[in-house]
Enzyme design. Sequence first.
Site, PDB file in Angstrom:
ATOM      1  N   GLU A  98       1.484  -0.719  -0.523  1.00  0.00           N
ATOM      2  CA  GLU A  98       2.047   0.340  -1.307  1.00  0.00           C
ATOM      3  C   GLU A  98       3.951   0.015  -1.592  1.00  0.00           C
ATOM      4  O   GLU A  98       4.531   0.156  -2.379  1.00  0.00           O
ATOM      5  CB  GLU A  98       2.095   1.771  -0.766  1.00  0.00           C
ATOM      6  CG  GLU A  98       3.083   2.711  -1.319  1.00  0.00           C
ATOM      7  CD  GLU A  98       2.634   3.352  -2.505  1.00  0.00           C
ATOM      8  OE1 GLU A  98       1.405   2.972  -2.946  1.00  0.00           O
ATOM      9  OE2 GLU A  98       3.334   4.238  -2.836  1.00  0.00           O
ATOM     10  N   ASP A  99       4.250  -0.714  -0.418  1.00  0.00           N
ATOM     11  CA  ASP A  99       5.853  -0.634  -0.049  1.00  0.00           C
ATOM     12  C   ASP A  99       6.377  -2.109  -0.230  1.00  0.00           C
ATOM     13  O   ASP A  99       7.779  -2.395  -0.132  1.00  0.00           O
ATOM     14  CB  ASP A  99       6.189   0.244   1.232  1.00  0.00           C
ATOM     15  CG  ASP A  99       6.139   1.511   0.909  1.00  0.00           C
ATOM     16  OD1 ASP A  99       6.101   2.061  -0.017  1.00  0.00           O
ATOM     17  OD2 ASP A  99       5.967   2.254   1.835  1.00  0.00           O
TER      18      ASP A  99
END
Length: 747
Positions: A98-99
């Site tokens: 996700e990051d």
Amino acid sequence: MDKASILEKYNLDEYELEKAQSEDLKQLIKICNENMDSLDEEAITKAFKLCYLSHHGLTRASGEPYYYHPVEVAKIVAQEINIDDISVISALLHDTVEDTDVTLEDIRFWFGDEVAVIIDGVTKIAGVFKSRDSKQAEAFMKLLLSMAEDIRVILIKFADRLHNMRTIQHLRREKQIQIASETMELYAPLAHRFGLFNIKNELEDLCFKAIDPTSFKFIARKLREKKDSRETFIDEFMMPIGRQLIKQKFSFEIKGRPKHIYSIYRKMQRQQKPFEEIYDLFAIRIILEDPHTKEDCWRVYSIITDWYTPIPERFRDFISVPKANGYQSLHTTVITNRGKKVEIQIRTRRMDNIAEKGLAAHWKYKEGEQAGSESLDRFVNWVRDVLDNPRPDSTMDFVKDFQLNLYQDELYVFTPKGELKTLPVNATPIDFAFEIHSEIGERAMASKVNGKMAPLRQKLRNGDQVEIITGNKVNLNPDWIDDVVTHKAKSRIRQFIKQKQRIVSDKGRELWQKRLDRGKVEISDQELTKIAKRFKYNDTQNMFYEMGTGSLDVNTVYKEVKKYKSTGRIEDDTSETTSKTDQQIQDEYINNARSFAAGNALILDDDISNVKYSYANCCNPIPGDNVIGFISRNGDVKIHRTMCNNAQHLLKTEGNRIVDVQWAKNIDNKFLGAVRVIGEDRVGMINDITDVLSKSLSTNMKSINVSSDEGMFEGIITLYVDGLSHLDRIMKRLGRVEGVKTVMRYE
Ligand code: MN
């Protein structure tokens, strides 16, 4: 990506951790070893390295390095959920895809398919969370469960949320309340459903602390003050029982822990009683060590009731009939010779582990040593079984009306505003458009799925966020009939094709022909099709339809035809204006009301903020209370106490209307507060109370309502106060009036 370039990106085998990080890793592995039978330390080390390297340079709201968070989540997974090392590894990596620049391929390369599937699930769910508001908790739970191919996705999500709640103080207050409400609404009940009682209790307390810090601190302080006397009491109370148990060669542990703060608060609310009158602030737990059996629990029960008198209606046998989530225990409440009621729970160590750690522990006991993918499948099936066949249990009333859907015959998608819509499997954006409104379906031109342009006829997937782009003209395509699965869309399309369009467009054609006749103008079908295209219609049929409905003026087209006849050219249309929708007007109001504060709290004082506000009648906030504001439809702000039931409802359904509000330091106004006084019904009681108020506290009363019954007096007094501290002073002082037993704030 090939092996060489993945190795080049993060060569985990070669990388040496810095000293501080190796210490963190060592601690994590220690916790794993304490809670799990077997683990792959090498894989955990690799996951730790990737977690550290990929999040390097990122920080959290607290200012700490980001990688602390996944490491803490992994610790929670190891400690509280402790299924296996795969879930610990996945927890370490849960935010990477996700990051960071780590891809699912990288994960698969280093850790294999199982971890990749879990990380993929966690990432998808995170995406879904970003675009939702807090409506429709039940449907949302179904979505979570249907999206999670692996149950460990959900378990990691619990741990993730728990750590986020533990560190919530670093966020803006407005954000805190929003997240806490969502957690209270969604995660706490779901954790309870999964039998993760420790996590559920901690989540509830953290939410309560964020939403109503004043009440939280009040109860916490009261519990601390009573700690010594409580411990002494438990020691004395258990002394004779303990002696008997030792004599009869039981091996056991006695715990006397206070209940969690939120449950005490709930009890005070439900029973409308002050803290002092809640008798079961703690429960005594007797845990029998292995290899004691359930029969031994009954023997302990009999020893206890030899000594103390049980209250029959408070007896519960969750051993013979366990709760749906696997909870087993004997519960009894007994009365001491001084008349105090005490709740006792009796269970074996195995039952205690299940009670604390939920289904995962149960599964472990069931499967013994042989943990593996096959037994995990059985666990997942077992969870499904439990979720689909809930046994009647009042503590789980939130699931009363629905069954969790794990079989994926339904599809859950979101509107751009985050509202959840349920559709049948194989539904397309066209179905979705009709689900929103028939007019949107009729005017749908294109769709965006998860922010990207997508064909209207493409099948939707779970969790997709769908936006329909509409034109201001009807754009219905008869071929869509084969692309839709919902009854709504099918019947609308049929209906549209068969009736409306024909009748209306016939009428339009008639109007058009009359206009042509009047102007004595002739135009071929081919030329007219060109004119229709200039007005952005696919064909003349649709144009006649709009003429028939009156939304297209025949004169406008006629003028264009005349122009065309004289110049031989068709001009491009550039005037695409639309009028404001109700929604847009409402959004403007909200933005106006928000802009005054520009991210700061609205200060409650005399009109300095330049915003109209008023106090909610349902909870009558007074200065010092934790409060929150809601922007009403006309742009005014209504102030509620944060724990007010109406405010809680608004938080769940209208989260976008919240504004942070704070009391000004000095407020001259008086506020209405109410107290409830209970005491002996004696002569002069009312006089003494009013004397205290008017003489020693010079407080103005608005009203007093008195009733008495069997020698007891109850008064509800409404009065004008400066704020919370004033009200506290009044309550303390009233408590000292002769014969008064309790004084509490009345809501
Ligand atoms: Mn996270």
